[in-house]
Design a protein around this motif. Structure first.
Motif, PDB file in Angstrom:
ATOM      1  N   UNK A   1      -8.161 -66.027  -5.274  1.00 31.19           N
ATOM      2  CA  UNK A   1      -8.840 -67.303  -5.027  1.00 31.19           C
ATOM      3  C   UNK A   1     -10.352 -67.165  -5.205  1.00 31.19           C
ATOM      4  N   UNK A   2     -10.902 -66.036  -4.741  1.00 34.96           N
ATOM      5  CA  UNK A   2     -12.343 -65.812  -4.847  1.00 34.96           C
ATOM      6  C   UNK A   2     -12.787 -65.778  -6.301  1.00 34.96           C
ATOM      7  N   UNK A   3     -11.969 -65.174  -7.156  1.00 33.37           N
ATOM      8  CA  UNK A   3     -12.307 -65.085  -8.577  1.00 33.37           C
ATOM      9  C   UNK A   3     -12.266 -66.448  -9.272  1.00 33.37           C
ATOM     10  N   UNK A   4     -11.663 -67.422  -8.612  1.00 29.71           N
ATOM     11  CA  UNK A   4     -11.545 -68.768  -9.179  1.00 29.71           C
ATOM     12  C   UNK A   4     -12.151 -69.813  -8.242  1.00 29.71           C
ATOM     13  N   UNK A   5     -13.067 -69.386  -7.405  1.00 27.10           N
ATOM     14  CA  UNK A   5     -13.608 -70.265  -6.374  1.00 27.10           C
ATOM     15  C   UNK A   5     -14.213 -71.545  -6.941  1.00 27.10           C
ATOM     16  N   UNK A   6     -13.999 -72.631  -6.191  1.00 27.74           N
ATOM     17  CA  UNK A   6     -14.636 -73.902  -6.533  1.00 27.74           C
ATOM     18  C   UNK A   6     -15.895 -74.115  -5.699  1.00 27.74           C
ATOM     19  N   UNK A   7     -16.313 -73.054  -4.973  1.00 32.19           N
ATOM     20  CA  UNK A   7     -17.556 -73.105  -4.186  1.00 32.19           C
ATOM     21  C   UNK A   7     -17.507 -74.239  -3.157  1.00 32.19           C
ATOM     22  N   UNK A   8     -16.322 -74.473  -2.605  1.00 30.42           N
ATOM     23  CA  UNK A   8     -16.118 -75.637  -1.741  1.00 30.42           C
ATOM     24  C   UNK A   8     -16.412 -75.301  -0.278  1.00 30.42           C
ATOM     25  N   UNK A   9     -17.031 -76.256   0.408  1.00 32.44           N
ATOM     26  CA  UNK A   9     -17.240 -76.150   1.854  1.00 32.44           C
ATOM     27  C   UNK A   9     -17.364 -77.543   2.435  1.00 32.44           C
ATOM     28  N   UNK A  10     -16.523 -77.801   3.450  1.00 30.29           N
ATOM     29  CA  UNK A  10     -16.567 -79.105   4.101  1.00 30.29           C
ATOM     30  C   UNK A  10     -17.006 -78.922   5.545  1.00 30.29           C
ATOM     31  N   UNK A  11     -18.103 -79.526   5.899  1.00 31.40           N
ATOM     32  CA  UNK A  11     -18.609 -79.482   7.268  1.00 31.40           C
ATOM     33  C   UNK A  11     -18.000 -80.631   8.059  1.00 31.40           C
ATOM     34  N   UNK A  12     -17.474 -80.291   9.247  1.00 27.55           N
ATOM     35  CA  UNK A  12     -16.885 -81.334  10.089  1.00 27.55           C
ATOM     36  C   UNK A  12     -17.922 -82.394  10.432  1.00 27.55           C
ATOM     37  N   UNK A  13     -17.550 -83.637  10.210  1.00 29.15           N
ATOM     38  CA  UNK A  13     -18.415 -84.740  10.612  1.00 29.15           C
ATOM     39  C   UNK A  13     -19.652 -84.928   9.759  1.00 29.15           C
ATOM     40  N   UNK A  14     -19.773 -84.182   8.673  1.00 33.74           N
ATOM     41  CA  UNK A  14     -20.949 -84.300   7.805  1.00 33.74           C
ATOM     42  C   UNK A  14     -20.582 -85.135   6.581  1.00 33.74           C
ATOM     43  N   UNK A  15     -21.222 -86.301   6.468  1.00 29.96           N
ATOM     44  CA  UNK A  15     -20.937 -87.181   5.336  1.00 29.96           C
ATOM     45  C   UNK A  15     -21.810 -86.795   4.144  1.00 29.96           C
ATOM     46  N   UNK A  16     -21.453 -87.300   2.984  1.00 29.15           N
ATOM     47  CA  UNK A  16     -22.242 -87.023   1.792  1.00 29.15           C
ATOM     48  C   UNK A  16     -21.394 -87.142   0.553  1.00 29.15           C
ATOM     49  N   UNK A  17     -22.018 -87.119  -0.631  1.00 28.16           N
ATOM     50  CA  UNK A  17     -21.268 -87.215  -1.889  1.00 28.16           C
ATOM     51  C   UNK A  17     -20.263 -86.072  -2.014  1.00 28.16           C
ATOM     52  N   UNK A  18     -19.116 -86.367  -2.614  1.00 27.19           N
ATOM     53  CA  UNK A  18     -18.062 -85.364  -2.780  1.00 27.19           C
ATOM     54  C   UNK A  18     -18.570 -84.133  -3.523  1.00 27.19           C
ATOM     55  N   UNK A  19     -19.376 -84.315  -4.574  1.00 27.22           N
ATOM     56  CA  UNK A  19     -19.795 -83.170  -5.380  1.00 27.22           C
ATOM     57  C   UNK A  19     -20.693 -82.202  -4.604  1.00 27.22           C
ATOM     58  N   UNK A  20     -21.306 -82.683  -3.512  1.00 29.61           N
ATOM     59  CA  UNK A  20     -22.144 -81.787  -2.705  1.00 29.61           C
ATOM     60  C   UNK A  20     -21.310 -80.751  -1.953  1.00 29.61           C
ATOM     61  N   UNK A  21     -20.019 -80.992  -1.837  1.00 26.65           N
ATOM     62  CA  UNK A  21     -19.141 -80.027  -1.162  1.00 26.65           C
ATOM     63  C   UNK A  21     -18.836 -78.822  -2.054  1.00 26.65           C
ATOM     64  N   UNK A  22     -19.211 -78.895  -3.312  1.00 24.47           N
ATOM     65  CA  UNK A  22     -18.940 -77.803  -4.254  1.00 24.47           C
ATOM     66  C   UNK A  22     -20.220 -77.016  -4.556  1.00 24.47           C
ATOM     67  N   UNK A  23     -21.031 -76.824  -3.529  1.00 24.60           N
ATOM     68  CA  UNK A  23     -22.293 -76.109  -3.711  1.00 24.60           C
ATOM     69  C   UNK A  23     -22.436 -74.926  -2.752  1.00 24.60           C
ATOM     70  N   UNK A  24     -21.309 -74.283  -2.437  1.00 31.01           N
ATOM     71  CA  UNK A  24     -21.357 -73.143  -1.503  1.00 31.01           C
ATOM     72  C   UNK A  24     -20.635 -71.950  -2.111  1.00 31.01           C
ATOM     73  N   UNK A  25     -21.143 -71.468  -3.215  1.00 30.51           N
ATOM     74  CA  UNK A  25     -20.505 -70.324  -3.883  1.00 30.51           C
ATOM     75  C   UNK A  25     -20.664 -69.068  -3.027  1.00 30.51           C
TER      76      UNK A  25
END
Length: 256
Positions: free
Chosen positions: A222-246
């Motif tokens: 999974x790490x070798x194919x990571x989508x750099x995804x991270x979802x913070x509980x209760x934190x709103x924002x654009x969907x694409x911003x969740x893919x900025x945690x490589x």
């Protein structure tokens, strides 16, 4: 002087007798040709039969019949080659809910969000999915095992909030959804391991060893194919911003 020899009609013959008679009445050179052809055919069939049996014997000796532990999983190629013992208690079942919570909170589903190439998707005949924001050749998928962890964590938190009287931030519908997702996965896998029972033992299968897939290898895949995804509980924002945690700190998105 007339001959005293009487002529008689031939008795009816069966099909075998007729065939034998016809064969016997063939000229000698044709009879030899006929018999030699049959001999060649029977010899060839015997040779094929012997060769096939020898091949099967050699194959079974060199390559024994495969069992489940030899068969890699369809997507990550994982084998059931890791022995794990079934135990009645772990750090996840601590009577101290505060300590148990620390363990359950580590079970994040985020690392299981992967970006798979279009070639891989086509090869594995996967459904089309959400495009990966930073690479148009990739799509986003959530690995089943990590979804299961996400659901287990959600259910524990729901129980913990209820047990401690803390106002829950998890909807009952979400908890029920997770229960049903786990049910579906259990039914799909239909694990047929016989867990032994014993007198005066509260439970079954304790200390029994199962052959499992390597979680570490799945993590690495999974790490070798990571989508750099991270979802913070209760934190709103654009969907694409969740893919900025490589995990390795890479920056795949425009910075200007």
């Amino acid at each position: 002087m007339a001959s005293d020899i009487k002529e008689y009609d031939a008795l009816p013959r069966g099909s075998i007798d007729e065939w034998s008679t016809e064969t016997a009445t063939l000229p000698s050179h044709r009879r030899r040709f006929f018999l030699s052809n049959w001999t060649a055919i029977l010899t060839s069939l015997l040779a094929v039969s012997i060769t096939t049996n020898v091949f099967l014997i050699i194959k079974s000796a060199i390559q024994p019949e495969l069992n489940e532990s030899d068969c890699p999983s369809f997507y990550a190629g994982l084998k059931r080659d890791v022995p794990i013992r079934i135990v009645p208690k772990t750090e996840f079942t601590s009577d101290n809910l505060t300590e148990a919570s620390l363990e359950w909170d580590k079970l994040l589903g985020d690392p299981g969000v992967v970006a798979l190439s279009s070639d891989y998707v086509k090869e594995k005949k996967l459904h089309q999915a959400l495009p990966f924001p930073w690479d148009e050749d990739k799509s986003v998928y959530f690995l089943q095992a990590y979804h299961n962890l996400h659901c287990l964590r959600t259910l524990f938190r729901y129980i913990n909030y209820t047990e401690t009287g803390v106002p829950t931030r998890i909807a009952a519908s979400h908890a029920i959804h997770c229960l049903d997702q786990l049910r579906q996965d259990i039914v799909c896998n239909a694990d047929d391991t016989p867990r032994y029972s014993w007198p005066n033992q509260d439970g079954t299968g304790f200390n029994q060893v199962k052959m499992c897939r390597s979680w570490e290898k799945l993590e690495q895949w999974a790490l070798e194919r990571t989508a750099c995804f991270k979802k913070e509980d209760g934190v709103a924002g654009p969907m694409k911003d969740r893919f900025k945690s490589c995990p390795d700190g890479r920056v795949l998105w425009p910075t200007e």
